[in-house]
Write an enzyme that holds these catalytic residues in place. Structure first.
Site, short mmCIF file in Angstrom:
data_model
loop_
_atom_site.label_atom_id
_atom_site.label_comp_id
_atom_site.label_asym_id
_atom_site.label_seq_id
_atom_site.Cartn_x
_atom_site.Cartn_y
_atom_site.Cartn_z
N THR B 63 1.09 9.98 1.14
CA THR B 63 0.80 8.61 0.69
C THR B 63 0.73 8.53 -0.85
OG1 THR B 63 -0.50 8.35 2.69
CG2 THR B 63 -0.82 6.71 0.96
N GLY B 102 -7.04 14.14 1.42
CA GLY B 102 -8.38 14.72 1.47
C GLY B 102 -8.38 16.09 0.82
N GLU B 345 -2.58 8.14 9.86
CA GLU B 345 -1.62 8.57 10.90
C GLU B 345 -0.89 7.38 11.51
OE1 GLU B 345 -0.68 11.61 11.58
OE2 GLU B 345 -2.10 12.43 10.14
C1 LIG Z 1 -9.87 8.00 4.76
C2 LIG Z 1 -8.39 8.15 4.54
C3 LIG Z 1 -7.83 9.41 4.45
C4 LIG Z 1 -6.46 9.59 4.21
N1 LIG Z 1 -5.94 10.85 4.10
C5 LIG Z 1 -4.63 11.04 3.76
C6 LIG Z 1 -4.06 12.35 3.56
O1 LIG Z 1 -4.76 13.37 3.70
N2 LIG Z 1 -2.76 12.45 3.17
C7 LIG Z 1 -1.98 11.35 3.00
O2 LIG Z 1 -0.81 11.50 2.66
N3 LIG Z 1 -2.46 10.09 3.21
C8 LIG Z 1 -3.76 9.90 3.59
N4 LIG Z 1 -4.27 8.62 3.80
C9 LIG Z 1 -3.39 7.45 3.63
C10 LIG Z 1 -3.02 6.78 4.96
O3 LIG Z 1 -2.20 7.61 5.70
C11 LIG Z 1 -2.36 5.42 4.69
O4 LIG Z 1 -3.30 4.61 4.05
C12 LIG Z 1 -1.91 4.76 5.97
O5 LIG Z 1 -0.74 5.39 6.40
C13 LIG Z 1 -1.66 3.24 5.86
O6 LIG Z 1 -0.65 2.98 4.94
P1 LIG Z 1 -0.84 1.92 3.76
O7 LIG Z 1 -2.13 2.21 3.11
O8 LIG Z 1 0.39 1.94 2.97
O9 LIG Z 1 -0.97 0.52 4.50
P2 LIG Z 1 0.00 -0.74 4.25
O10 LIG Z 1 1.31 -0.47 4.84
O11 LIG Z 1 -0.04 -1.14 2.84
O12 LIG Z 1 -0.75 -1.82 5.15
C14 LIG Z 1 -1.15 -3.10 4.67
C15 LIG Z 1 -0.92 -4.15 5.75
O13 LIG Z 1 0.49 -4.36 5.89
C16 LIG Z 1 0.88 -4.29 7.24
N5 LIG Z 1 2.23 -3.70 7.31
C17 LIG Z 1 2.77 -2.75 6.52
N6 LIG Z 1 4.01 -2.46 6.89
C18 LIG Z 1 4.30 -3.23 7.96
C19 LIG Z 1 5.43 -3.40 8.81
N7 LIG Z 1 6.54 -2.69 8.61
N8 LIG Z 1 5.35 -4.30 9.82
C20 LIG Z 1 4.23 -5.00 10.03
N9 LIG Z 1 3.14 -4.90 9.25
C21 LIG Z 1 3.17 -4.02 8.24
C22 LIG Z 1 -0.15 -3.40 7.90
O14 LIG Z 1 -0.25 -3.71 9.27
C23 LIG Z 1 -1.42 -3.71 7.12
O15 LIG Z 1 -2.09 -4.79 7.74
C24 LIG Z 1 -5.64 8.44 4.07
C25 LIG Z 1 -6.21 7.16 4.17
C26 LIG Z 1 -7.57 6.99 4.42
C27 LIG Z 1 -8.15 5.62 4.53
#
Ligand SMILES: Cc1cc2nc3c(=O)[nH]c(=O)nc-3n(C[C@H](O)[C@H](O)[C@H](O)COP(=O)(O)OP(=O)(O)OC[C@H]3O[C@@H](n4cnc5c(N)ncnc54)[C@H](O)[C@@H]3O)c2cc1C
Ligand SMILES: Cc1cc2nc3c(=O)[nH]c(=O)nc-3n(C[C@H](O)[C@H](O)[C@H](O)COP(=O)(O)OP(=O)(O)OC[C@H]3O[C@@H](n4cnc5c(N)ncnc54)[C@H](O)[C@@H]3O)c2cc1C
Ligand SMILES: [Ca+2]
Lengths: 589, 589
Positions: B63, B102, B345
């Site tokens: 991410t 993390g 995930e």
């Molecule tokens: C506590 C925590 C630990 C984490 N640990 C790790 C880690 O160890 N390594 C790592 O790499 N990442 C990590 N992450 C990141 C995590 O994997 C991402 O935040 C997650 O995959 C969600 O992606 P985003 O933040 O881009 O959400 P976004 O995609 O920005 O979501 C925002 C909104 O847009 C909507 N949306 C986005 N795309 C679409 C679509 N195509 N169709 C419909 N709706 C859509 C979603 O439903 C959501 O409501 C962690 C996150 C947290 C909170």
């Protein structure tokens, strides 16, 4: 008090509004108002000035470790001793310990205590007493008083919610708050003139919580909708051009009804307050009729608004994806400070059931041809077999919307009453039958409240301040979305008796789609209209200028952990571990 | 790392399971497994031993600040330089900063980085690279590398989620994880043999999240149900005898379906794991057919289970009334550590939609007479006009329950397909029509997943370990409650086409009431059966011995604020304020 948070002024305001994220909240919102409503003029003269000057800092201690909802079950006693003209306050058990009052643990030196009044051996139930807790000079607890902080909880890190026990603590007779009921020097109990006297204050407090729900949703939707307009993720049509996530249908379907609810609760809260104000005017003429009307609705509205707002904050946060979990978003703190509103001032399930009593009574009155409150007029309207809207354009008629919700509310009240009756006829006592019908009773109350909110919204649309303005169209879309999204959420309640037919379900679905599309271009403007400052929002994601990423990056740099490249904990624990690991590998070679 | 929490070992386990509330979680759950699945034997030889000995501590950085869901949009590049046989890692923008991993902020000295592979000027999209981040001896970041902690977030106080930027950092060719695809010394790209190779790991991770959801619900229901059996509040029938709040119908209606879900997800998770295990056996014979079948379902299941568990934790907490907000309850911490599972995930809405693709494809296949996966067999069953259950006893037939959910799932998949088609026929491109149909697609996936969970539950009831045992009756009640509570929650989906008639709705309602009453006497036993120790629960409210109040009282005494009667903050701020107030009053006299 001793723990630190980073709440924005506005989040503090929210927090303060009832329980408070700072030690004076309960002083201002509960202690002083209780003096105003329950103390005699002489008592007010004695305590109000010191309270207003913070010479005394007070709190309101009703809840005990063992009792919150069931006030008649409180164990703390105030036994009158005519010999000394004193009350003896006592906590007979551990569960009698007062528990939760904000500011009680360390800050307050005074307190309104709710205790069971006993005089001449007779128990008159809970009454209020003013008790000095600590020495005004040294701030040490007075003799017989044990006080402390109840420990860490979700949010409210700055408030010292406390516990309090009495070991035969004596207070003078004049410390019983005696505006409504009192005890004479000989120990006779004089009961209050009216049992509805407290209704006004309760409505006011509950209107405050409906407004608080609106405010929480304003913050939540401002942050989440602005961020959704900045955040781009995935391609939809054009290659190499990612779309704003606000263009995803589910994002709209989740956020826009919350935006509508922020407006709806604003209008409903305002309606309650103006109701209360005109009551005050009429009360001076001895007319308290209209009070009872809103009193029972307000219990349900408190539950309905806080429940929806609480779930809405969570939805709005989840709509921010991963960044929603960062404190830079602001929504996790909002959730923590808002969420208790579902429980304090009456646990929500209990509030719904309390409201339901009046609905069931009113239905009975209608069946006996007696008049009911105006707000329940729909109970005596004739039942139509089918919803009048048949063409897409019919869905724009406010009358059709209200009719739909009136029908459903009436049917659910009838259904709840029938369920009650059925359990009764199967031999259950009224109390058991009531409990067995809880689900139906709550559904009825929710329907009644939803109708109340819709009526407030519709009234506002018709009002001079809105009708004919350029804002009217946008507000009308939100009104309709509020309504039809509620229908979709509870569709079975509209379908079960065939009132809404399949073709009308399709019309509603199409209407919701159309409303989402109409609101989309104005969504950011509609949250900007809340005029929440960046300071109030305290959110990198919800900033007015949209510089989300720069701000998040800068915010992260300020994290205290980043002061050292290699923090002490790494030096102490991880580096030895890694060195050991390397040594083990080398020795294996 | 540097912040303190009071998590029980089991809450830590939950936290650890994927992202971890301690710095090694991602090391163990993501870093090492990625090496196992994506590194060549030579690479494994080089890095696995050091990793297992903690000579290197690693994390998984996919991410970025600007991209999570849309992996193809990642901005970090790894450009091959044939002259030096190196990749040049670079973060061209602020939004290219890795964000969230993390243990990245302060603990890790190594990292699997996901970056877009560029060779000979061509972009091959995201690939994985092993990158040393810090000097093994001094732990200082290497040249060109900027790392830090992303700041405070909801929960996970002990994890240093971090950010990471590259300024033209060079790593050797052999640091590209090359088990599946690779780059030759001359810069030729060799693509992977199979695109389904990663399915297995994904199913395994998602099964882990279904199990985690079960575990979270086990903890939540144990705490809330045990407390509800201790807590007495209000009288119901007998005067002067307050009832256990577990006797309130709404309490049962809220908690028992969650108890059922704790069991249901346990069985569904186990089914997924056993599926995966038998896949591993078949894979060695070159058969990966059964993998695709579970792969798509597992995306939806991840969303379905985490969503229900997340909401369930909140419900269970609210069922504890005011004390639910105390950290002594344990449920606020559980919520904080579990909640991100809805987002990491694969964000849940995105997961549902991903699953929906396979459902729509399968329906198409059925219409063309082609075979579909066994798990989708219901799509080719004939549609019955009405639900077969007509008498109360019919509701006990597992076959009738499955039929009900098969019908609904099939209808919703058909409805979603029809909606898609309709938007297409109105001129929307496939991508736009897909977006417009999101609500219907998600409803279809949820229905499919609910059916999968029910089938897992039904299989377990039939299995040798349960059938015929004394536990069978109680589990069967939970199975039925899981099913019928789901029907009531989504009633419109069963009503809309007339498949379930009004009289059947009444039968279902009566059945749910009967199930709640049957489960009530065994509720505490059914949570005791989870065998969670007091240590694991870390909750004064959920203790096995039921000494809730004594324990809460003792817990509060340990609050650090209680060390001093008059804490420094009171001395510094409140006492001067009160003195001033008193002075002002005296001078007025
Ligand atoms: C506590 C925590 C630990 C984490 N640990 C790790 C880690 O160890 N390594 C790592 O790499 N990442 C990590 N992450 C990141 C995590 O994997 C991402 O935040 C997650 O995959 C969600 O992606 P985003 O933040 O881009 O959400 P976004 O995609 O920005 O979501 C925002 C909104 O847009 C909507 N949306 C986005 N795309 C679409 C679509 N195509 N169709 C419909 N709706 C859509 C979603 O439903 C959501 O409501 C962690 C996150 C947290 C909170
Ligand atoms: C942050 C915070 C601040 C607070 N501040 C103050 C304060 O300043 N002063 C003060 O006095 N108190 C305060 N409180 C206490 C608060 O008012 C009580 O916690 C609240 O009234 C709920 O009561 P309870 O805890 O007894 O819940 P309970 O009644 O124990 O609720 C437990 C469960 O039982 C159910 N239940 C209980 N009775 C019934 C019934 N009759 N019918 C159906 N279901 C029922 C409820 O729905 C709930 O699910 C505060 C609480 C919090 C969380
Ligand atoms: Ca916290």
């Amino acid at each position: 008090l001793c723990r630190q948070r980073n709440l924005s002024p506005d989040q503090q305001l929210i927090a303060m509004s009832l329980i408070g994220d700072y030690p004076f909240a309960v002083h201002n919102v509960m202690f002083v108002p209780t003096l105003l409503s329950q103390a005699t003029p002489a008592q007010q003269k004695k305590w109000l000035e010191p309270a207003k000057n913070f010479a005394i800092i007070g709190t309101y201690a009703q809840t005990e470790l063992g009792h919150g909802t069931y006030i008649r079950g409180l164990e703390t006693t105030a036994t009158f001793d005519p010999a000394t003209q004193e009350f003896v306050l006592h906590s007979p058990t551990i569960t009698a310990s007062k528990w939760w009052p904000g500011g009680l643990g360390k800050s307050s030196n005074c307190c309104v205590v709710v205790a069971r009044l006993i005089t001449h051996g007779k128990d008159y139930g809970p009454h209020t007493f003013l008790v000095q807790l600590r020495d005004y000079e040294t701030h040490q607890p007075l003799k017989g008083i044990t006080i402390g902080d109840i420990g860490i909880k979700m949010g409210y890190d700055a408030v010292d919610n406390g516990f309090l026990r009495f070991d035969h603590v004596r207070i003078p007779l004049e410390n019983m708050l005696a505006k409504n009921s009192k005890v004479t020097p000989t120990g006779e109990y004089i009961k209050p003139k009216h049992d509805k006297l407290s209704y006004g204050t309760m409505i006011h407090v509950r209107a405050g919580l409906v407004n608080l729900s609106s405010q929480a949703l304003k913050i939540a939707t401002t942050i989440s909708i602005r961020y959704s307009a900045v955040r781009r993720q995935s391609e939809l049509e054009s290659p190499n051009k990612e779309v704003q996530v606000l263009d995803f249908k589910m994002q709209q379907y989740q956020l826009f009804p919350l935006l509508a609810a922020a407006y709806a609760f604003h209008f409903a809260g305002a309606r309650m307050v103006s109701f209360y104000t005109s009551f005050l005017a009429k009360q001076s003429q001895g007319d308290i009729g209209m009070l009872a009307e809103l009193h029972f609705t307000s219990a349900g509205l408190k539950a309905y608004a806080t429940e929806l707002a609480n779930a809405g904050i969570e939805t709005a946060r989840r709509c921010c994806g991963g960044h929603g979990f960062s404190k830079a978003c602001g929504l996790t703190d909002l959730y923590e400070s808002f969420s208790p509103a579902c429980t304090y001032e009456g646990e929500n399930q209990v509030m719904y059931l309390q409201s339901a009593r009046a609905l069931i009574k009113a239905l009975q009155a209608v069946s006996e041809g007696q008049p009911v409150f105006a707000v329940l007029g729909y109970l005596s309207k004739p039942t139509l077999p089918a919803w009048a809207a048949r063409l897409p354009a019919d869905l724009n008629e406010t009358g059709n919307i209200i009719q739909l919700f009136e029908h459903r509310a009436k049917r659910l009240v009838q259904h709840a009453a029938a369920t009650l009756k059925e359990f009764g006829s199967r031999g259950q006592s009224p109390a058991l039958a009531w409990n067995s019908s809880a689900l139906e009773l709550i559904a009825a109350t929710k329907a009644h409240c939803e109708l109340y909110v819709l009526n407030s919204f519709a009234d506002t649309l018709r009002s001079a301040t809105v009708a004919g303005t350029s804002f009217h169209g946008a507000l009308n879309n939100l009104f309709q979305l509020y309504a039809y999204a509620a229908v979709e959420r509870n569709l079975a309640e509209f379908l079960v008796d065939g009132y809404v037919a399949d073709f009308q379900v399709a019309l509603i679905r199409a209407k919701v789609q159309q409303l989402l599309a109409s609101i989309r271009p104005h969504a950011v403007l509609l949250v900007d209209a809340f005029h929440l400052s960046d300071n109030q929002l305290n959110s990198s994601l919800g900033r007015y200028d949209g510089n989300v990423y720069e701000h998040m990056y800068a915010w992260a740099q300020r994290e205290p952990l980043n002061k050292d490249q290699v923090p002490q904990a790494v030096k102490d624990y991880l580096q030895p571990l890694m060195r050991e690991g390397r040594a083990r590998l080398t020795s294996k070679l």
